[in-house]
Design a protein around this motif. Structure first.
Motif, PDB file in Angstrom:
ATOM      1  N   LEU A 215       0.820  -1.082   0.102  1.00 12.50           N
ATOM      2  CA  LEU A 215       0.061   0.184  -0.135  1.00 12.50           C
ATOM      3  C   LEU A 215       0.978   1.367   0.148  1.00 12.50           C
ATOM      4  N   PRO A 216       0.168   2.341  -0.236  1.00 17.16           N
ATOM      5  CA  PRO A 216       0.938   3.551  -0.067  1.00 17.16           C
ATOM      6  C   PRO A 216       1.261   4.251   1.324  1.00 17.16           C
ATOM      7  N   GLU A 217       0.826   3.349   2.439  1.00 16.10           N
ATOM      8  CA  GLU A 217       1.067   3.634   3.698  1.00 16.10           C
ATOM      9  C   GLU A 217       1.134   2.469   4.438  1.00 16.10           C
ATOM     10  N   HIS A 218       1.248   2.815   5.782  1.00 14.26           N
ATOM     11  CA  HIS A 218       1.760   1.531   6.812  1.00 14.26           C
ATOM     12  C   HIS A 218       0.453   0.978   7.045  1.00 14.26           C
ATOM     13  N   THR A 219       0.460  -0.218   7.401  1.00 11.29           N
ATOM     14  CA  THR A 219      -0.844  -1.265   7.722  1.00 11.29           C
ATOM     15  C   THR A 219      -0.531  -1.989   8.953  1.00 11.29           C
ATOM     16  N   SER A 220      -1.337  -3.012   9.197  1.00 15.28           N
ATOM     17  CA  SER A 220      -1.383  -4.214  10.094  1.00 15.28           C
ATOM     18  C   SER A 220      -2.468  -4.926  10.041  1.00 15.28           C
ATOM     19  N   VAL A 221      -2.186  -6.270  10.298  1.00 17.09           N
ATOM     20  CA  VAL A 221      -3.496  -7.062  10.378  1.00 17.09           C
ATOM     21  C   VAL A 221      -4.105  -7.307  11.701  1.00 17.09           C
ATOM     22  N   HIS A 222      -5.389  -7.241  12.070  1.00 15.71           N
ATOM     23  CA  HIS A 222      -6.058  -7.880  13.251  1.00 15.71           C
ATOM     24  C   HIS A 222      -6.799  -8.962  12.897  1.00 15.71           C
ATOM     25  N   TRP A 223      -6.706  -9.961  13.730  1.00 10.31           N
ATOM     26  CA  TRP A 223      -7.412 -11.342  13.405  1.00 10.31           C
ATOM     27  C   TRP A 223      -8.592 -11.481  14.238  1.00 10.31           C
ATOM     28  N   HIS A 224      -9.500 -10.588  13.839  1.00  5.85           N
ATOM     29  CA  HIS A 224     -10.726 -10.320  14.447  1.00  5.85           C
ATOM     30  C   HIS A 224     -11.489 -11.819  15.249  1.00  5.85           C
ATOM     31  N   GLY A 225     -11.464 -11.804  16.408  1.00  8.44           N
ATOM     32  CA  GLY A 225     -12.307 -12.712  17.020  1.00  8.44           C
ATOM     33  C   GLY A 225     -11.493 -14.011  17.526  1.00  8.44           C
TER      34      GLY A 225
END
Ligand SMILES: [Cu+2]
Length: 469
Positions: free
Chosen positions: A123-133
């Motif tokens: 992506l053009p900016e930072h991110t993260s992934v939350h594993w919901h639940g």
């Protein structure tokens, strides 16, 4: 188990629609192959060829991410990146997603699996992934700043945890999440039970839908990301009717639907012709004694719901969110209601100044589907979708459950329109019509103004009294 073999199996099932992605060859030695999918058709289920057996899910207008086994760990590779999603024929949206699509691919594992997910940020900016639940170590929960530094542009982070409990989950960013979720970053996650679980039944068809909403001005392609409530595109797996595939089953099939909600409002999901039970919530399977029969179940913001039924009634059954605005596509909401207002004369006068002026909503909005008024390029019709009897007058979160006696087992293809047995379709009565008798009080109701009182009326006003004792 080589990733090549996993990949080849998937590719051969889908007719080669899945292609290897943008990861360089020397990286591949360590990273699982990144599989990219850009087709919008529903991909067939991805049957497991390693580890415990399970009946895989199907993601309508979506797909399941292949994995590789490495030292007993299931390895996946997600690539966060800008994508172009066809939301319905003739309307493409510039979204952000994973591995070529929004929503990202469904991740499917089995209870007890150790899972390792490589996340590359393109992506053009930072991110993260939350594993919901999910139950997982705190450092794997994916909240930027709280559990980990954000994944910088161009970098790859690794998440690893054990999928502890069976159920339906989601994944989404937890860094600049308002922007990234409004742009379509999300996906479904299914953890199948390991072995027999008395509260989780075996089903013949298992569908997986993530609900999302966008605000895209007619004629534009990029969502407005500051919108809080006034979204105008209500979608299932980032598709809007008539672009949403129907849910095709064989008569007698036991069917499970999994719905996750990552929009900013609730969605009462309603199925025609059948009753279902909610068999699972975010907390896991529902105790059998607590299940009740429903035809609508509300999926609140941030929730996942599983519901189940036996598809025993033949036909094409409407299946939709019951908020009627959510079964429409992009429209202007700030329009006064004109039903019952006589425009004759006025339209002519305005027409002399604005030649293309058109009266809207004088007799309801159903005319909108027939007008075919010129709309900007790359705009979805507000409500269309033709059925065998004309326009279905729907858009957004609408589809059909198609139940057929001869639908082959495991076949998810659209069987076409239902052919009704003779005499089983609502028909027009053409006999005598008597004037209905009305109660006197009804005569002056509806569109007529009440008759003015002929004499002065004395009104007895009773004042509220304080209750004693
Ligand atoms: Cu809704």
């Amino acid at each position: 188990m080589s990733s090549r073999r996993d990949f080849m199996k998937y590719a051969s099932m889908t007719g080669g629609a899945v292609a290897a992605g943008s990861v360089s060859r020397n990286l591949m030695a360590a990273l699982p192959e990144a599989v990219i999918q850009t087709e919008v058709s529903t991909m067939p289920p991805l049957f497991p060829d390693s580890g415990p057996d399970y009946n895989p899910v199907v993601t309508p207008n979506g797909w399941t991410l292949p994995f590789r086994m490495r030292n007993n760990v299931k390895e996946f590779h997600l690539i966060a990146e800008p994508v172009v999603r066809e939301m319905t024929s003739g309307f493409n949206a510039n979204l952000w997603g994973y591995n070529g699509q929004s929503p990202g691919p469904t991740i499917e594992v089995v209870e007890g699996d150790r899972v390792r997910i490589y996340v590359t940020n393109n992506l053009p900016e930072h991110t993260s992934v939350h594993w919901h639940g999910q139950r997982l170590p705190n450092g794997m929960d994916g909240v930027t700043g709280l559990n980990q530094p954000a994944i910088p542009v161009g970098k790859t982070f690794v998440y690893e945890f054990v999928a502890k409990r069976p159920g339906t989950f989601m994944y989404h960013p937890h860094g600049d999440e308002m922007v990234q979720m409004a742009m379509g970053m999300m996906g479904s996650w299914v953890t199948h039970p390991k072995g027999k679980n008395n509260l989780i039944s075996d089903v013949d068809r298992d569908f997986c839908v993530i609900m999302n909403a966008y605000d895209i001005v007619p004629g534009a392609a990029t969502p407005k990301i500051m919108t809080m409530l006034d979204f105008n595109l209500w979608s299932w797996n980032s598709r809007i009717f008539p672009g949403i595939d129907s849910f095709n089953v064989r008569q007698g099939d036991k069917v499970r639907m999994r719905f996750g909600n990552l929009t900013m409002t609730n969605h009462p999901i309603h199925l025609h012709g059948h009753e279902f039970v909610v068999s699972g919530t975010d907390g896991g399977p529902v105790q059998t004694s607590a299940r009740q029969w429903e035809v609508t179940t509300d999926v609140a913001v941030g929730q996942m719901r599983q519901f189940e039924f036996v598809a025993d009634e033949l036909g094409d059954w409407a299946f939709h969110c019951h908020k009627s605005h959510h079964t429409m596509n992009a429209m202007g909401h700030d329009v006064p209601t004109m039903i019952g207002v006589d425009h004759s004369g006025m339209a002519q006068q305005i027409g002399s100044v604005i030649p293309d002026y058109m009266v809207m909503g004088e007799r309801g909005m159903a005319d909108m589907t027939e007008m075919e008024m010129p709309i900007p390029d790359n705009t979805a019709n507000m409500m269309t979708g033709d059925g065998p009897f004309g326009s279905v007058e729907m858009g957004g979160m609408f589809s059909m459950l198609k139940v057929r006696a001869d639908q082959p087992r495991g076949d998810y293809t659209d069987p076409g329109w239902y052919e009704h047995p003779p005499g089983t379709v609502a028909w027009e009565y053409t006999g005598e019509l008597d004037q209905p008798e009305r109660f006197k009080s009804e005569v002056s109701s509806s569109n007529m103004a009440p008759a003015p009182p002929t004499e002065s009326v004395e009104i007895d006003v009773r004042k509220p009294r304080r209750r004693l004792g």
